[in-house]
Scaffold this motif. Structure first.
Motif: not given
Length: 480
Positions: A39, A114-115, A230, A233, A314, A318, A321-322, A325
């Motif tokens: 991340y 953020e993500y 990050g 996450g 990264s 990411l 992670a996005g 979520q």
């Protein structure tokens, strides 16, 4: 499917969740640790050095130390929370239990900002690297951005196990490159280069180590965050982890330990070999630190290519992670439920494709990676404050809740994270007021959607909602 069906009809609820199931047991502590480092690792290669222009060496060093403390405290709080509620919602799920539906949505939306924005920014940086390295004769622009999203989202659609293994390999390459860079740079280390930025006599408290005074420390907060941004996450992978109660705290702690080591060696090696003034505005500070205005060396070329690997790591992590979520918020009805449908390979395909399309559109339409990262930092600081507050509230309100892992220091630790997160939030206005206001505008629109529509259509059978409902029932029993 209506809320009443998912709540009152067990068969309907089972079918709803089966169509929204992730692949369990895909990631052990090693893959989760790689995810946590992945991340963040691109931040070691670029971006943090701009903090030298805000606070000088001393200002950025103090800011990085304080932000490191914030992340360490937050990570230990999240380790406890993720052991209590090992679900894909991560920070949103923790806040939902502690702060109610509004708190859950506020936290989840901040994390999404953020993500979604960070990968869009990183795709631009990848384009810049591809152009500077002369790879295939390509120039930075929308074809490169599109290729990034298509290729790496495609790997995620293939399966989470394959995706996390790919992330681990690329992250390992980037980490090895940072250590090799530091080993080479420290052979030419000069202490007098650290404080070579001229002091601003008009700044309160300015000197050679704090050229922009005490306020410069505060203004450098967002850039000190880039060494760690990050890592929080990791809990988003809880539903796909092996034994998340054990593996989550271990992976979070190891990730933070590795990131602290990388931050220290990268920061000192870069500034000591070339001087703070030389790299404060550099887009590729590690390469500039090695070669300055001279010809490329074998080491600088290697670091240049490795920087691309760090950006890819990264970007790739990411995106993961996005999507998780978005998946969790959608599954619970906070966002359109269709976004949480999963494929035969148990990947949330719309949760990957929709944020990817938004990220590509932002990258291609603006080309302003710095502005998007500043917006991402704004969202991150809000989520940190709310997650730390969630830990405090659950410790106070539910002291007897089973806690397989307990945060060292308890609420003192999470209180430190809360205070520093709020300080970092204010600092975003010092650095880029327009970015903060844009993020705030997006936040307001999202909150209007929740207030007038989705909060009346939540799905009671979603794990985070069931967890909160159980808490409410237990509280009612205690009162009676």
């Amino acid at each position: 499917m209506t809320l009443e069906e998912t709540k009152d009809t067990p068969l309907a609820a089972d079918d709803y969740l089966k169509r929204r199931a992730l692949r369990q047991g895909s990631a052990g502590w090693l893959l989760l640790t790689g995810l946590g480092v992945g991340y963040v690792v691109s931040g070691d290669f670029s971006g943090w050095n701009i903090g030298l222009a805000e606070g000088g060496f001393g200002g950025l060093a103090i800011a990085t130390l304080l932000m490191g403390v914030m992340y360490a405290c937050l990570v230990y709080a999240l380790a406890e929370l993720s052991a209590i509620l090992p679900a894909a919602g991560g920070g949103y799920g923790f806040a939902r239990r502690a702060l109610g539906t509004w708190g859950g949505f506020l936290t989840g939306t901040a994390i999404l900002i953020e993500y979604i924005l960070a990968p869009a920014a990183i795709s631009i940086f990848i384009g810049d690297y591809v152009e500077s390295l002369g790879l295939f004769g390509l120039e930075s622009g929308w074809p490169v951005y599109l290729a990034c999203f298509v290729v790496f989202i495609g790997i995620h659609l293939w399966g989470v196990g394959e995706a996390l293994r790919f992330s681990l390999i690329v992250t390992a390459i980037a980490v090895a490159a940072l250590l090799i860079f530091a080993a080479g740079a420290f052979t030419d280390f000069h202490v007098d280069g650290l404080d070579d930025i001229p002091a601003d006599p008009a700044a309160f408290g300015s000197n050679s180590w704090l050229p922009y005074g005490l306020l410069g420390i505060w203004a450098a907060f967002p850039f000190g965050m880039w060494f760690f941004l990050g890592v929080e996450g990791v809990p988003l992978a809880a539903e796909e982890a092996k034994d998340p109660v054990r593996s989550m705290p271990r992976a979070l702690s190891l990730s933070m330990l590795i990131l602290v080591l990388l931050a220290v060696v990268t920061f000192f090696a870069s500034t000591g070999v070339r001087g703070s003034a030389a790299i404060q505005d550099a887009g590729n500070p590690l390469v500039v630190a090695l070669q300055g205005d001279g010809d490329p060396t074998a080491l600088s070329r290697f670091v240049n290519y490795a920087g691309l690997a760090g950006l890819v790591a990264s970007f790739f992590s990411l995106i993961y992670a996005g999507s998780r979520q978005l998946f969790a918020l959608s599954r619970a009805g906070y966002l359109p439920r269709v976004l949480s449908l999963t494929s035969r390979r148990k990947s949330p395909y719309l949760g990957l494709l929709i944020p990817g399309a938004i990220g590509f559109a932002l990258a291609a339409g603006t080309g302003n990676g710095g502005r998007m990262l500043n917006i991402a930092v704004f969202g991150a600081t809000i989520s940190y404050a709310l997650m730390a507050l969630s830990h405090i509230v659950l410790r106070r309100r539910e002291p007897d809740l089973p806690r397989p892992y307990r945060t060292p220091g308890g609420v003192v630790t999470s209180s430190v994270a809360l205070v520093l997160a709020l300080s970092a939030l204010v600092a975003t206005f010092l650095v880029d007021k327009d970015a903060a206001l844009i993020a705030l505008g997006v936040y307001v629109v999202a909150l209007a959607y929740f207030a007038f529509y989705s909060r009346h259509r939540l799905v009671a059978s979603a794990p985070e909602e069931e967890f909160a409902a159980l808490a409410a029932a237990e509280a009612e029993l205690e009162r009676n």
